[in-house]
Design an enzyme around this catalytic site. Structure first.
Site, PDB file in Angstrom:
ATOM      1  N   GLY A 146      39.142  37.504  41.121  1.00  0.00           N
ATOM      2  CA  GLY A 146      39.361  37.214  39.718  1.00  0.00           C
ATOM      3  C   GLY A 146      38.641  35.947  39.293  1.00  0.00           C
ATOM      4  O   GLY A 146      38.221  35.136  40.121  1.00  0.00           O
ATOM      5  N   CYS A 147      38.514  35.766  37.981  1.00  0.00           N
ATOM      6  CA  CYS A 147      37.750  34.621  37.459  1.00  0.00           C
ATOM      7  C   CYS A 147      38.437  33.293  37.750  1.00  0.00           C
ATOM      8  O   CYS A 147      37.802  32.347  38.246  1.00  0.00           O
ATOM      9  CB  CYS A 147      37.494  34.798  35.968  1.00  0.00           C
ATOM     10  SG  CYS A 147      38.964  35.168  34.984  1.00  0.00           S
ATOM     11  N   TYR A 148      39.732  33.191  37.452  1.00  0.00           N
ATOM     12  CA  TYR A 148      40.448  31.952  37.757  1.00  0.00           C
ATOM     13  C   TYR A 148      40.440  31.677  39.258  1.00  0.00           C
ATOM     14  O   TYR A 148      40.292  30.536  39.694  1.00  0.00           O
ATOM     15  CB  TYR A 148      41.896  32.040  37.278  1.00  0.00           C
ATOM     16  CG  TYR A 148      42.107  31.833  35.808  1.00  0.00           C
ATOM     17  CD1 TYR A 148      41.646  30.690  35.162  1.00  0.00           C
ATOM     18  CD2 TYR A 148      42.812  32.768  35.054  1.00  0.00           C
ATOM     19  CE1 TYR A 148      41.868  30.494  33.806  1.00  0.00           C
ATOM     20  CE2 TYR A 148      43.045  32.579  33.698  1.00  0.00           C
ATOM     21  CZ  TYR A 148      42.564  31.439  33.080  1.00  0.00           C
ATOM     22  OH  TYR A 148      42.788  31.244  31.733  1.00  0.00           O
ATOM     23  N   ALA A 149      40.635  32.726  40.043  1.00  0.00           N
ATOM     24  CA  ALA A 149      40.664  32.560  41.496  1.00  0.00           C
ATOM     25  C   ALA A 149      39.325  32.059  42.016  1.00  0.00           C
ATOM     26  O   ALA A 149      39.265  31.185  42.896  1.00  0.00           O
ATOM     27  CB  ALA A 149      41.036  33.883  42.162  1.00  0.00           C
ATOM     28  N   ALA A 151      36.952  30.243  40.442  1.00  0.00           N
ATOM     29  CA  ALA A 151      36.745  28.833  40.102  1.00  0.00           C
ATOM     30  C   ALA A 151      37.649  27.924  40.919  1.00  0.00           C
ATOM     31  O   ALA A 151      37.223  26.858  41.389  1.00  0.00           O
ATOM     32  CB  ALA A 151      36.984  28.620  38.610  1.00  0.00           C
TER      33      ALA A 151
END
EC number: 1.2.1.38
Length: 343
Positions: A146-149, A151
């Site tokens: 995922g995107c948050y993961a 970063a």
């Protein structure tokens, strides 16, 4: 290599098309949509006129297996767990951009996503595809992070893999642009709600928390939990993550930079900023870069890590293509050599 894209009309699917259009070793064989067939993408997205001329097709596993070597699944979570299985069984390369195969614990998935989980057999076959830290490069079934993961984990990895973090000290403050909510509009993503505003959402309940913890505890089993908050900010693209941790032992600014630079020395898409320089979202827009800035406060013994990515590229389609490049032994940057869009 021939590829098919399932979920071609969503933001993730559109980014796959844009990036793969520049790939030297890939041709798009078929495009598939649940909501539209027989039309071309240009019908909905005029910027693709003369570029995406093939009609959107319904999902036919037999046809996809016959025409393709690789399948990208760019659908919302809860769909891939049902439609990916024939392609995995047929031995195709399968890269799922949703969260359906990321969590190894089925009960965790059902708790955090509120949906029934994929079969255990297939969850076990999928490798978590944090590209810079993949262990089984020959794996042909990838659960794209995922995107948050992405970063957060890239920001923490040099410290976590070396077990340098006070395990109870991790605080993550992550902010996302509106496209992170997907294409389907809602009241919370309406212009009048998001413009000149910032909204905290899914406090302590974002579905990327167990994904982040799964990888962190793989690196350092002593980490019990993280404090993780997510906010929506009025930009189209981007993840801006500020991470606060305490080191187990004091560290100098130069030692901190050296650690990060050595960790990512051979990572083409992770750029460590010079000392006292901190990245902005705009400097990675429409690119596959993750830019990281670092600071250490000797008085408080707190390390601040700023990690920025484009949520649709490094946080989705770009990393998916990076994973394809790794598994197919292509140049890791093929199809991804984009200078960030600026201003």
């Amino acid at each position: 290599m021939k590829v098919s894209i399932i979920g071609a009309t969503g933001y993730g699917g559109l980014e796959l098309i844009r990036l793969l259009h520049q790939h030297s070793s890939v041709d798009i064989a078929t495009l598939h949509s649940f909501s539209a067939q027989a039309e071309t993408l240009a019908t909905f997205y005029p910027h693709l006129k003369d570029l995406a001329v093939s009609p959107l097709e319904k999902i036919n596993p037999t046809e996809i297996i016959e025409k393709s070597d690789t399948v990208f699944i760019a659908t919302p979570s809860g769909i891939a767990k049902d439609i990916a299985l024939p392609y995995v069984d047929a031995g195709l390369n399968v890269i799922d951009l949703s969260g359906d195969f990321r969590l190894k614990d089925r009960q965790l998935y059902e708790k955090w996503y509120g949906k029934s989980a994929a079969p255990t057999e297939y969850i076990g076959k999928a490798e978590y595809g944090l590209a810079e830290f993949r262990e089984k490069k020959e794996t042909t079934f990838i659960a794209n992070p995922g995107c948050y993961a992405t970063a957060t984990l890239l920001g923490l990895a040099p410290l976590a893999t070396n077990k340098l973090i006070d395990p109870t000290s991790i605080i993550v403050d992550a902010k996302s642009g509106i496209s992170g909510a997907g294409k389907v509009p809602s009241a919370s993503t309406h212009f009048t709600e998001t413009n000149e505003n910032m909204t905290l959402y899914k406090m302590n309940s974002h579905q990327h928390i167990p994904e982040i913890m799964q990888q962190l505890t793989k690196w350092d089993e002593s980490i019990p939990a993280i404090q993780f908050s997510t906010s929506l900010i009025p930009i189209t693209r981007g993840i801006f993550t500020t991470i606060y941790v305490k080191p187990k032992n004091p560290i100098t600014q130069k030692e901190l930079h050296k650690l990060y630079e050595s960790t990512y020395d051979n990572a083409p898409f992770v750029r460590i900023q010079p000392e006292n320089v901190y990245p902005t979202v705009k400097q990675v827009t429409a690119s596959n870069y993750c830019d990281i800035g670092l600071a250490y406060n000797e008085k408080t013994n707190v390390i601040t890590i700023v990690s920025v990515i484009d949520n649709l590229v490094k946080g989705a389609a770009g990393q998916a293509i990076q994973n394809l490049n790794i598994m197919a032994n292509f140049a890791e940057s093929d199809g991804l050599r984009f200078i960030p869009v600026y201003p």
